[in-house]
Write a protein that holds these residues in place. Structure first.
Motif, PDB file in Angstrom:
ATOM      1  N   ASN A  96     -30.229  34.947  78.881  1.00 14.05           N
ATOM      2  CA  ASN A  96     -28.857  35.457  78.778  1.00 14.05           C
ATOM      3  C   ASN A  96     -28.282  35.969  80.112  1.00 14.05           C
ATOM      4  N   LEU A 100     -24.959  34.436  82.109  1.00 15.89           N
ATOM      5  CA  LEU A 100     -23.806  35.250  82.494  1.00 15.89           C
ATOM      6  C   LEU A 100     -23.588  35.198  84.009  1.00 15.89           C
ATOM      7  N   ASP A 101     -24.678  35.143  84.792  1.00 17.15           N
ATOM      8  CA  ASP A 101     -24.540  34.942  86.245  1.00 17.15           C
ATOM      9  C   ASP A 101     -23.784  33.642  86.517  1.00 17.15           C
ATOM     10  N   LEU A 102     -24.168  32.592  85.786  1.00 17.06           N
ATOM     11  CA  LEU A 102     -23.545  31.284  86.005  1.00 17.06           C
ATOM     12  C   LEU A 102     -22.065  31.307  85.654  1.00 17.06           C
ATOM     13  N   CYS A 103     -21.740  31.960  84.536  1.00 17.77           N
ATOM     14  CA  CYS A 103     -20.326  32.062  84.139  1.00 17.77           C
ATOM     15  C   CYS A 103     -19.550  32.820  85.210  1.00 17.77           C
ATOM     16  N   SER A 104     -20.160  33.888  85.749  1.00 15.64           N
ATOM     17  CA  SER A 104     -19.491  34.655  86.806  1.00 15.64           C
ATOM     18  C   SER A 104     -19.317  33.799  88.053  1.00 15.64           C
ATOM     19  N   VAL A 177     -16.844  27.562  80.554  1.00 18.72           N
ATOM     20  CA  VAL A 177     -16.627  28.989  80.318  1.00 18.72           C
ATOM     21  C   VAL A 177     -15.262  29.305  79.709  1.00 18.72           C
ATOM     22  N   ASP A 178     -14.284  28.452  79.920  1.00 20.76           N
ATOM     23  CA  ASP A 178     -12.903  28.880  79.705  1.00 20.76           C
ATOM     24  C   ASP A 178     -12.288  28.582  78.346  1.00 20.76           C
ATOM     25  N   HIS A 184     -20.069  28.922  77.101  1.00 18.42           N
ATOM     26  CA  HIS A 184     -20.238  30.377  77.041  1.00 18.42           C
ATOM     27  C   HIS A 184     -19.864  30.931  75.676  1.00 18.42           C
ATOM     28  N   ILE A 185     -18.779  30.429  75.091  1.00 16.84           N
ATOM     29  CA  ILE A 185     -18.348  30.972  73.796  1.00 16.84           C
ATOM     30  C   ILE A 185     -19.382  30.646  72.713  1.00 16.84           C
ATOM     31  N   TRP A 187     -22.539  30.169  73.205  1.00 14.98           N
ATOM     32  CA  TRP A 187     -23.684  31.022  73.565  1.00 14.98           C
ATOM     33  C   TRP A 187     -23.463  32.467  73.072  1.00 14.98           C
ATOM     34  N   PHE A 188     -22.265  32.961  73.318  1.00 12.97           N
ATOM     35  CA  PHE A 188     -21.850  34.311  72.906  1.00 12.97           C
ATOM     36  C   PHE A 188     -22.009  34.444  71.386  1.00 12.97           C
ATOM     37  N   HIS A 191     -25.645  34.558  70.492  1.00 14.85           N
ATOM     38  CA  HIS A 191     -26.113  35.919  70.774  1.00 14.85           C
ATOM     39  C   HIS A 191     -25.765  36.839  69.595  1.00 14.85           C
TER      40      HIS A 191
ATOM     41  N   HIS B 416     -20.599  39.761  78.806  1.00 16.46           N
ATOM     42  CA  HIS B 416     -19.746  38.824  78.067  1.00 16.46           C
ATOM     43  C   HIS B 416     -18.269  39.228  78.200  1.00 16.46           C
ATOM     44  N   ARG B 422     -12.215  37.177  82.546  1.00 24.66           N
ATOM     45  CA  ARG B 422     -11.899  36.235  83.629  1.00 24.66           C
ATOM     46  C   ARG B 422     -11.481  34.877  83.078  1.00 24.66           C
ATOM     47  N   ALA B 423     -12.143  34.461  81.976  1.00 26.06           N
ATOM     48  CA  ALA B 423     -11.782  33.172  81.376  1.00 26.06           C
ATOM     49  C   ALA B 423     -10.337  33.209  80.897  1.00 26.06           C
TER      50      ALA B 423
END
Lengths: 203, 512
Positions: A96, A100-104, A177-178, A184-185, A187-188, A191, B416, B422-423
């Motif tokens: 995880n 999150l590092d990758l998304c950032s 991510v967007d 990411h969503i 994955w979120f 989680h 998250h 940011r997204a």
């Protein structure tokens, strides 16, 4: 149990939050007609509501949240999957922070010592981030496989994560991510599902 | 000694060998500043470990000698029941990789040493907490490297060892092995850090921020990193160790509170910051702990300011004649100029700051506070809303979509919530630890203060400030420091024509 047929739609809503029918159906892995029929049954039982507004859609009621927790706990105990899910959760939590590092890194990048928003003009950098997503996804696949073996309903996440990554690799980079269907969503939501399933409060 | 270098003024190795953190600690020792005694195991030992799967020949003997030196310096014995020596084991690569590698604290607290330290301090609760922290950080260091290719070669059974030297060897291996965790690998990929350089390991006598009521820990900037103003800035945590901030178990206080509560520590800290600025000729940032009223510095980092703050610091340092104007210009990149134009909260006296978190997504937003996603979605119909949550889950997504800005009291810049902010391109502040969200009472609390849902606040996603009222934004049009810097640029380029700021800077850089 008041008929567990519509448990899939109920639990999908528990993990994705307010959503339009198409997103509920996708998360639950059901045809839209079937998902809608489940949602209507759930609404009659007072477990979900539909809010007609710009930010609305289908959502859980408090009773729905309690009922979902009851069913999910029951499922975990009946299948004896608790230890396997807990072990997979441990592995998920190692991945995880990296995700999150990758998304950032997708949104922000350090240039000349200054953190700036990534304007996506440097294709080589974006390709590097995407490559790391692919690398992480290979490790995530093993965790998803453990989860699916423990509880079949978790199978859906592997499909959705792989689909998001496929779309991103085909050029739809917002699928990392967007977008609301992004890696990411999903994955979120996975989680959230793990926390809900194991009854762990979010930290 | 071939592999190990003491943290003493005489040590003269490069940052590539000592790592950035170790090199900085040696610099502090040279400045005569208080650094807990310790030693550095060089990055070359890490490279040998990663290549061969075991600690290099000769390191073990050096480790024994280095620990003896530490015992002599502290008047303590490693693993002993009487006056036990307790150490920290930290990573420190040449290029900083914050949070990517393992750290073990309170190492050496064997069963015997724990009993001894409890008798010595007369505070068994403190010692038990320290022992627990050791066990937790030790276990975590191993867990992080479990899935790694190095896992097969790491010493087994060490987690249960009650021998201090065995603990130390195992911890050093764990820190070395953490170089290759996938997360650290990804970090290096993204930040252009070579994979083969390896990390140093810093072993130091522990200082305890949770020792008594005159102890604590914090971070301090010599100048305000948001504005560049020459005022010390930072956070302090009284009676705790630094990790308590990360775990969210404790709330930090503004650094200035140290002045009233521990005036001697405050005085020493200000003097140290001044000394460090003179040495590096730059603004700086330190991590510190004070134990029983005594200050210790644990890390130093020069520079690192960005945007308007970097510009102000460069100009002020030139005025203070610590650097010349050419150096000031060299320190400002076009990226700093771009960053300086990010909309920021209108500054001014008498701002009613409710809390301060960390900026997660730049930009300024003002609106009424909502404490649940449902209410944010409902309230948004009547105007802008700032959603304030402890953290976010997918169940908050409709509230995030409806809100103009996002605040969380927990989580960091890579949570998250930060990613979603940011997204969605919405100004976001995270880690505002002073805030508590009370959904039942429909309010937000900050200490004694109660702010009802519906109250208008302004948030700044760069500085992390949350201020009562609608302050509006300010993009820099008139910034005296920026104007002076650009005047200096024109002097050097010899071109005083009207053109964009960046061109003025780049023209000067070409002649520097």
């Amino acid at each position: 149990m008041t008929g567990s047929d519509e448990s899939l739609a109920l639990h999908a809503l528990r993990c994705i939050g307010f959503a339009e029918l198409s997103r509920v159906a996708d998360a639950a892995g059901l045809p839209e007609a079937e998902a809608e029929s489940q949602l209507i049954d759930l609404a009659v039982a007072g477990l979900v509501t539909r809010t007609p507004s710009e930010f609305g859609g289908w959502g859980l009621t408090e009773a729905g949240r309690v009922e979902d927790a009851r069913r999910i706990t029951g499922e975990l105990d009946a299948t004896g999957a608790r230890d396997a899910v807990a072990a997979a959760y441990e592995k998920f939590m190692v991945l995880n922070p990296e995700l999150l590092d990758l998304c950032s890194a997708w949104h922000l990048r350090t240039v000349d010592g200054v953190v700036a928003s990534n304007d996506h003009s440097d294709r080589a950098y974006d390709a590097r981030v995407l490559e790391r997503f692919v690398d992480l996804d290979q490790r995530a696949e093993a965790v998803c496989a453990d989860l699916a073996a423990a509880l079949p309903r978790f199978r859906r996440y592997r499909t959705r994560l792989a689909a998001a990554l496929d779309r991103a690799q085909s050029g739809a980079l917002e699928e990392l991510v967007d977008s609301t269907t992004s890696y990411h969503i999903v994955w979120f939501q996975l989680h959230e599902d793990l926390l809900a399933t194991l009854g762990i409060p979010r930290q | 000694m071939n592999w190990i270098h003491p943290l003493t003024p005489e040590t003269d190795e490069s940052p590539a060998l000592l790592g950035g953190k170790g090199h900085g600690l040696v610099a502090l020792r040279r400045l005569g500043l208080p650094v807990p005694p310790g030693f550095v195991i060089g990055t070359h030992a890490c490279r040998a470990y990663l290549r061969d799967g075991r600690l290099p020949e000769g390191l073990d003997a050096e480790l024994v000698i280095a620990v003896q030196g530490l015992e002599a310096a502290t008047g303590r014995r490693f693993g002993a029941a009487q006056r036990p020596l307790v150490v920290s084991v930290r990573s420190g690569a040449a290029v900083s990789m914050p949070g990517m590698m393992s750290t073990v604290l309170n190492l050496g607290l064997t069963t015997e040493a724990t009993g001894g330290l409890a008798a010595e301090t007369g505070n068994p609760a403190f010692v038990q907490e320290a022992r627990q922290r050791f066990l937790t950080s030790f276990a975590a260091a191993f867990r992080e490297t479990t899935d790694d290719a190095q896992a097969a070669t790491r010493p087994s059974g060490m987690a249960a060892s009650d021998d201090a030297m065995d603990q130390l060897r195992a911890a050093v291996c764990a820190v070395f092995a953490s170089w290759h965790t996938p997360r650290a690998t990804t970090y290096r990929e993204l930040h252009d850090i070579p994979h083969e350089s390896g990390t140093a390991v810093i072993v130091q006598a522990m200082v305890f921020g949770n020792r008594d009521e005159h102890s604590g820990t914090g971070v301090a900037f010599s100048r305000d990193p948001n504005t560049g103003e020459k005022t010390p800035f930072g956070d302090v945590l009284f009676g705790r160790q630094g990790e308590d901030v990360v775990s969210g178990r404790s709330t930090t206080r503004p650094l200035s509170e140290l002045a009233g509560r521990e005036p001697a520590v405050w005085g020493d800290l200000l003097a140290a910051l001044h000394r460090i600025e003179q040495h590096y000729r730059d603004a700086c940032h330190v991590e510190f702990t004070f134990e029983a009223g005594c200050l210790w510095l644990l890390q130093v980092r020069p520079g690192g300011f960005t945007g308007r703050a970097a510009i102000r610091v460069a100009v002020d340092l030139a005025d203070e004649q610590l650097i010349d104007r050419r150096t000031a210009l060299r320190r400002i990149s076009p990226q700093h100029l771009r960053n300086a134009h990010t909309p920021r909260m209108r500054a001014g006296d008498g701002l009613d700051v409710l809390a301060r978190g960390r900026g997660a997504c730049p930009g300024v937003a003002a609106g009424r506070i909502a404490v649940t996603a449902d209410r944010a979605a409902r309230m948004a119909a009547d105007g802008p809303v700032i959603l304030v949550r402890p953290y976010t889950s997918p169940l908050d997504m409709h509230g995030l979509a409806a809100a103009t800005g996002i605040v969380t009291s927990r989580g960091g810049p890579t949570s998250h919530a930060a990613v979603v902010a940011r997204a969605m391109g919405k100004p976001g502040v995270v880690d505002a630890t002073a805030l508590t969200v009370d959904v039942a009472a429909e309010c937000v609390r900050a200490g004694e203060r109660v702010v009802a849902e519906g109250t208008v606040v302004t948030i700044d996603g760069t500085s992390g400030e949350i201020v009562i009222g609608n302050l509006g934004t300010a993009t820099v049009t008139v910034d005296s420091h920026l104007n002076r810097l650009l005047d200096w640029a024109d002097e050097i380029s010899g071109n005083r024509s009207q053109r964009p700021d960046q061109e003025r800077l780049i023209a000067a850089h070409a002649r520097l």
